[in-house]
Write a protein that holds these residues in place. Sequence first.
Motif, PDB file in Angstrom:
ATOM      1  N   SER A   1       0.827  -1.211   0.000  1.00 30.36           N
ATOM      2  CA  SER A   1       0.000   0.000   0.000  1.00 30.36           C
ATOM      3  C   SER A   1       0.862   1.263   0.000  1.00 30.36           C
ATOM      4  CB  SER A   1      -0.945   0.006   1.209  1.00 30.36           C
ATOM      5  OG  SER A   1      -1.877  -1.051   1.118  1.00 30.36           O
ATOM      6  N   THR A   2       1.984   1.208   0.703  1.00 26.43           N
ATOM      7  CA  THR A   2       2.904   2.348   0.714  1.00 26.43           C
ATOM      8  C   THR A   2       3.472   2.581  -0.675  1.00 26.43           C
ATOM      9  OG1 THR A   2       3.486   1.940   3.018  1.00 26.43           O
ATOM     10  CG2 THR A   2       5.011   3.276   1.727  1.00 26.43           C
TER      11      THR A   2
ATOM     12  N   LEU B   1       2.089   1.725  -3.541  1.00 31.25           N
ATOM     13  CA  LEU B   1       1.020   2.237  -4.398  1.00 31.25           C
ATOM     14  C   LEU B   1       0.776   3.716  -4.127  1.00 31.25           C
ATOM     15  CD1 LEU B   1      -1.063   0.734  -6.439  1.00 31.25           C
ATOM     16  CD2 LEU B   1      -2.729   1.337  -4.689  1.00 31.25           C
ATOM     17  N   ALA B   2       0.766   4.101  -2.844  1.00 31.65           N
ATOM     18  CA  ALA B   2       0.546   5.508  -2.497  1.00 31.65           C
ATOM     19  C   ALA B   2       1.661   6.393  -3.038  1.00 31.65           C
ATOM     20  CB  ALA B   2       0.443   5.660  -0.977  1.00 31.65           C
TER      21      ALA B   2
ATOM     22  N   MET C   1       0.770  10.202  -3.224  1.00 31.21           N
ATOM     23  CA  MET C   1       0.093  10.425  -1.957  1.00 31.21           C
ATOM     24  C   MET C   1       1.092  10.481  -0.801  1.00 31.21           C
ATOM     25  SD  MET C   1      -3.111  10.619  -2.696  1.00 31.21           S
ATOM     26  CE  MET C   1      -4.269  10.198  -3.988  1.00 31.21           C
TER      27      MET C   1
ATOM     28  N   THR D   1      -5.770   7.437  -8.132  1.00 28.94           N
ATOM     29  CA  THR D   1      -5.428   6.547  -7.019  1.00 28.94           C
ATOM     30  C   THR D   1      -6.648   6.350  -6.132  1.00 28.94           C
ATOM     31  OG1 THR D   1      -3.160   7.406  -7.000  1.00 28.94           O
ATOM     32  CG2 THR D   1      -3.871   6.143  -5.077  1.00 28.94           C
TER      33      THR D   1
ATOM     34  N   ARG E   1      -7.360   4.629  -2.645  1.00 30.83           N
ATOM     35  CA  ARG E   1      -6.743   4.001  -1.490  1.00 30.83           C
ATOM     36  C   ARG E   1      -7.780   3.259  -0.658  1.00 30.83           C
ATOM     37  NH1 ARG E   1      -2.543   8.095   1.331  1.00 30.83           N
ATOM     38  NH2 ARG E   1      -1.767   6.089   2.098  1.00 30.83           N
ATOM     39  N   GLN E   2      -7.312   2.447   0.272  1.00 32.87           N
ATOM     40  CA  GLN E   2      -8.212   1.781   1.209  1.00 32.87           C
ATOM     41  C   GLN E   2      -8.854   2.824   2.120  1.00 32.87           C
ATOM     42  OE1 GLN E   2      -6.933  -1.889   3.235  1.00 32.87           O
ATOM     43  NE2 GLN E   2      -4.978  -1.622   2.168  1.00 32.87           N
TER      44      GLN E   2
ATOM     45  N   THR F   1     -11.180   4.986   1.886  1.00 29.09           N
ATOM     46  CA  THR F   1     -11.391   6.339   1.376  1.00 29.09           C
ATOM     47  C   THR F   1     -12.608   6.950   2.062  1.00 29.09           C
ATOM     48  OG1 THR F   1     -10.455   5.771  -0.769  1.00 29.09           O
ATOM     49  CG2 THR F   1     -11.874   7.714  -0.684  1.00 29.09           C
TER      50      THR F   1
ATOM     51  N   ASP G   1      -5.993   0.192  -4.413  1.00 33.34           N
ATOM     52  CA  ASP G   1      -5.518  -0.530  -3.237  1.00 33.34           C
ATOM     53  C   ASP G   1      -6.633  -1.423  -2.710  1.00 33.34           C
ATOM     54  OD1 ASP G   1      -4.115  -1.442  -1.089  1.00 33.34           O
ATOM     55  OD2 ASP G   1      -3.725   0.517  -0.196  1.00 33.34           O
TER      56      ASP G   1
ATOM     57  N   THR H   1      -2.863  -2.794  -9.121  1.00 29.39           N
ATOM     58  CA  THR H   1      -3.799  -3.061  -8.031  1.00 29.39           C
ATOM     59  C   THR H   1      -3.196  -3.999  -6.997  1.00 29.39           C
ATOM     60  OG1 THR H   1      -6.012  -3.925  -7.496  1.00 29.39           O
ATOM     61  CG2 THR H   1      -4.894  -4.912  -9.389  1.00 29.39           C
TER      62      THR H   1
END
Length: 250
Positions: A41-42, A44-45, A50, A79, A81-82, A84, A160, A190
């Motif tokens: 996740s980091t 992807l951000a 982000m 993007t 994210r989880q 949101t 994410d 993804t």
Amino acid sequence: MIGCQELNYSTGGKRILDRVSASAPSGAITALVGPNGAGKSTLLAMLGRMLVPDSGMIRLGGENAAALARAAFARRVTTLRQATRITPRLTVRDLVGFGRYPHNPGHLTAADRKIVDACLQDLALSDLAERHLDTLSGGQQQRALIAMALAQETEVLLLDEPLNNLDLTHARRVMQILAQRSRSGRTVVTVLHDLTIAARFADHVIAVKDGQVLNEGAPATVFTPEVLSQLYDAQVEVHLIDGKPVILPI
């Protein structure tokens, strides 16, 4: 194409990403896989700007992504994210319409509304378009968020764990829609925890463990018992059904 070179990132005194270099090809779905806390996740951000890396570079096409103006970047990269945050009293249509904001801030054109309608239909939300978000189930809210991301119509789509809260039917529908987008030339990245779904739909896989890229390549080269057992510190079986891997823990 979107990718990174020698990314490093630490927070709270802990190294989260350690010299990460990877790339997601254009016109393909790239799955980020790995155990909890691996840094997926980091990463992807950071690809979505982000988070700012301590060092290293994000590349969008042949450009340094950090050099792009934020508005220009938002017209090229979406993007999701989880977790949101959403405003409960918005309608589904309003939320999906926000996906058009980078292109036409504050005012939807007829062309924008057509895109919103198409995304509502793609995610089976047309009948729920005028419902407020706080009246929906978790799965319905998740589909609305995905529809909003799709409505942005960018060349790169970063998601994410988009299949969270989705049942089997809607998870399959989302992955089919992402496959359609990738075939039209878009780059999809993804985070996925269901390895069998990743093996079924991904064209490219980046396996992350302890903040580093353990393996990267086509599903057939990453989804092997040897790589997956090392990735998850557990014995894993891989069976081929119709030429696609099905992954099972032993």
